[in-house]
Scaffold this motif. Structure first.
Motif, PDB file in Angstrom:
ATOM      1  N   UNK A   1     -75.033  62.005  -0.036  1.00  0.00           N
ATOM      2  CA  UNK A   1     -75.091  60.864   0.872  1.00  0.00           C
ATOM      3  C   UNK A   1     -73.840  60.909   1.734  1.00  0.00           C
ATOM      4  N   UNK A   2     -74.017  61.148   3.023  1.00  0.00           N
ATOM      5  CA  UNK A   2     -72.878  61.195   3.939  1.00  0.00           C
ATOM      6  C   UNK A   2     -72.754  59.847   4.633  1.00  0.00           C
ATOM      7  N   UNK A   3     -71.587  59.238   4.502  1.00  0.00           N
ATOM      8  CA  UNK A   3     -71.377  57.882   5.004  1.00  0.00           C
ATOM      9  C   UNK A   3     -70.526  57.799   6.257  1.00  0.00           C
ATOM     10  N   UNK A   4     -69.897  58.918   6.638  1.00  0.00           N
ATOM     11  CA  UNK A   4     -69.024  58.853   7.807  1.00  0.00           C
ATOM     12  C   UNK A   4     -68.929  60.211   8.505  1.00  0.00           C
ATOM     13  N   UNK A   5     -68.314  60.179   9.662  1.00  0.00           N
ATOM     14  CA  UNK A   5     -68.218  61.387  10.484  1.00  0.00           C
ATOM     15  C   UNK A   5     -67.344  62.457   9.849  1.00  0.00           C
TER      16      UNK A   5
END
Length: 81
Positions: free
Chosen positions: A22-26
């Motif tokens: 799960x990627x939550x940010x740049x």
């Protein structure tokens, strides 16, 4: 440099076993784009990398970077939809 949080995480399948992340940010997206990307160098990959870097510098909204990343992940067949 900003973290550039996405409004909603992007779920991708990575690695040989296809574990999900799960990627939550740049910043997380940049790390994946630069180290573990199947189609590195494609136009969508380059666009996502550029957008994520611009988001961390505050030039664009994190969600613009998120959309570019989603398109690149879809092209690389790693997006979990």
């Amino acid at each position: 440099m900003q973290t550039a949080w996405f409004s909603k995480p992007v779920v991708v399948s990575v690695g040989i076993a296809g574990s999900t992340r799960n990627l939550s940010n740049a910043h997380q997206a940049i790390e994946l784009l630069t180290t573990h990307w199947r189609d590195a160098g494609s136009a969508k990959h380059q666009s996502a990398l550029r957008a994520c870097r611009r988001a961390t510098s505050g030039e664009v909204s994190p969600d613009i970077a998120r959309e570019a990343f989603v398109e690149a992940a879809r092209e690389a067949h790693i997006l979990v939809e």
